[in-house]
Write a protein that holds these residues in place. Sequence first.
Motif, PDB file in Angstrom:
ATOM      1  N   TYR A 469       0.945  -1.073   0.089  1.00  0.00           N
ATOM      2  CA  TYR A 469       0.085   0.170   0.365  1.00  0.00           C
ATOM      3  C   TYR A 469       0.863   1.443   0.491  1.00  0.00           C
ATOM      4  CZ  TYR A 469      -2.675   3.375   1.950  1.00  0.00           C
ATOM      5  OH  TYR A 469      -3.681   4.790   1.881  1.00  0.00           O
ATOM      6  N   LYS A 472       2.597   2.078  -3.393  1.00  0.00           N
ATOM      7  CA  LYS A 472       1.202   1.881  -4.320  1.00  0.00           C
ATOM      8  C   LYS A 472       1.063   3.529  -3.900  1.00  0.00           C
ATOM      9  CE  LYS A 472      -2.570   1.353  -6.446  1.00  0.00           C
ATOM     10  NZ  LYS A 472      -4.308  -0.031  -6.300  1.00  0.00           N
ATOM     11  N   ASP A 475       4.008   5.520  -5.809  1.00  0.00           N
ATOM     12  CA  ASP A 475       3.914   5.050  -7.258  1.00  0.00           C
ATOM     13  C   ASP A 475       5.592   4.444  -7.485  1.00  0.00           C
ATOM     14  OD1 ASP A 475       2.894   5.148  -9.588  1.00  0.00           O
ATOM     15  OD2 ASP A 475       3.549   7.237 -10.309  1.00  0.00           O
ATOM     16  N   TYR A 481       8.634  -4.493  -7.027  1.00  0.00           N
ATOM     17  CA  TYR A 481       7.650  -5.558  -6.029  1.00  0.00           C
ATOM     18  C   TYR A 481       7.970  -6.819  -6.656  1.00  0.00           C
ATOM     19  CZ  TYR A 481       4.530  -1.815  -5.800  1.00  0.00           C
ATOM     20  OH  TYR A 481       3.422  -0.277  -5.463  1.00  0.00           O
ATOM     21  N   GLN A 488       1.616  -6.546  -6.562  1.00  0.00           N
ATOM     22  CA  GLN A 488       1.047  -4.755  -6.493  1.00  0.00           C
ATOM     23  C   GLN A 488       0.309  -4.701  -5.624  1.00  0.00           C
ATOM     24  OE1 GLN A 488       1.522  -3.085 -10.532  1.00  0.00           O
ATOM     25  NE2 GLN A 488       2.770  -4.492 -11.362  1.00  0.00           N
ATOM     26  N   ASP A 489      -0.975  -5.462  -5.520  1.00  0.00           N
ATOM     27  CA  ASP A 489      -1.644  -5.219  -4.028  1.00  0.00           C
ATOM     28  C   ASP A 489      -1.266  -6.091  -3.318  1.00  0.00           C
ATOM     29  OD1 ASP A 489      -1.938  -8.119  -4.036  1.00  0.00           O
ATOM     30  OD2 ASP A 489      -3.841  -8.216  -5.500  1.00  0.00           O
TER      31      ASP A 489
END
Length: 588
Positions: A469, A472, A475, A481, A488-489
């Motif tokens: 989180y 992300k 950015d 990752y 990525q999540d």
Amino acid sequence: MKAIMVMFDSLNKKYLSVYGNSWVKTPNFDRLAKKTVMFENFYAGSLPCIPARRELHTGRYNFLHRSWGPIEPYDDSMPEILKKNNVYTHLVSDHMHYWEDGGATYHNRYSTWEISRGQEGDHWKGNVEDPNIPDSICKSKLNDLWRQDWVNRQYLDKEEKQPQAVTFKHGLEFIEKNRKQDNWFLQIETFDPHEPFFTQKKYKDLYPHEYNGKHHDWPDYSKVNEDEETVQHVKCEYAALVSMCDNYLGKVLDIMDRYDMWEDTMLIVNTDHGYLLGEHEWWGKNIQPFYNEIVNLPFFIWDPRLKLKNEKRDALVQTIDIAPTLLEFFNVKIPRDMEGKSLRDTILNNKKIREGALFGMAGGHVNVTDGRYVYMRGPVSTDNTPHYEYTLMPTHMNQLFGVNEFAGMELSEPFSFSKSCRLMKIHSFNYINPYWYGTMLFDLQKDPNQNNPYRDYEIEKSLIKVMAYLMKSNDAPIEQYKRIGISQDGIMDTEEIEKIEIEKSDNEKVELGNNITFEKGTEKAFLFILSYIPKQKRTQMIDLFKMMLIEMNITLVTKKHIKEFVEKTLPSPMNMMLLNFMKQILEI
């Protein structure tokens, strides 16, 4: 309204009495704590020195995109924003990295700036003849810095001549001249107590101890190899410099008392990062895992609007929060690209402003803490790839990028924070490789000194989600990752995490054939060497190693053979670096 920030470098909070130290003399930090709100869980973000200062300006992490480098054209700079909004900003500093290639865009963001020369091998005084350098324990890797430092010390024979003293003198002069004016921000920044731990006798005399060894006030960034007497001596040298810092901090408190500046002047006292002085068997702060001695920092703040003092806060906050805090204090709009938050409400009522804090260095572990756990996520590949530099200002610490580094350079698409600018995407050479330390988890509640790393995939699953989180939100480049093996999540089950660890173990194998085997622990050393060799040349290196072993009729490979291979095969600068890393990281 006015604001003063007093910033130190490499200040380990465990050497301050107010944070529980029982032997280092820091009465003015005690005095400061009674006049401010003191934070217990203040963490660094991007490290070391200049990346931390980029965070100070921009209020956002940068270590996932860039190593050491200047303010970029698209960066939001807090001092410059204040300047453009009619807040006068002034920097006084002896931090010589500002005058080098990799930091040369920071000081010009202020309205005015003033420098003090002479710290840590600063290229200051010219001296063609070699100075009289004492026989020392640690000087092999310092090269011209070591020589220049001893040139400079000839001119720093009295306390008032030392860069820290001159820096605070300039800062106090600014306050005296401008105290009746409004709307200004002063940054008093000293390089101390960064190594070398050079100070005057009156501070050394605070820490009497028995020591009959060689000169030693500048430890290498390495594993501790010295005996206990020497280690204690270095700790006393550092403590003496911390006491000098304490003395000059007291002068700022004195002038604020004298003119009752507490009524309208914010005061921030902070550091960029800490320093290991034998903890975890390390010296320094930039080639080992980032333990709390390096990243959990002292932080004090007085907000004249809130009038809160002699209180503590345990909310999780970071360096990225300083810029928005100052902007909010001066009623200046906070740019959308700043990830940090104003600390006003946290000062007021310990308001929680984040679930986790991300920290690290370019190419190193990606680390996250939620205040209880610290999770250090290492790369999944032995060569720590993929990893790139994203920049429009291609400079290293004290030199420009070499022409060869631009081979294969591409232009990336803009990031959310780059103001529609496409950036150079350049393959990064990592002089550190956290693969060899592995992924580590610490429970600070049960193990506050981080002595017992362990693995718990359920806890890791939760922390990976927080980590992803935050990445992300920053950015982060997609390849980051991949480098550390997370989605990525951030949604991963325990089986996926365990599978990655099994695959890593399978990768740590080299087939030499001819009934040649590795002594225990040696295969890892050879893989370590290969990780610094371009992929297209690794098969060739393995073949060369096989030939050497066959010619020597070796069937059991030892660490000695690895060392001989590096010395014979690799060019001198590289073999010196690898041999040193093998010694420090793999203890060969």
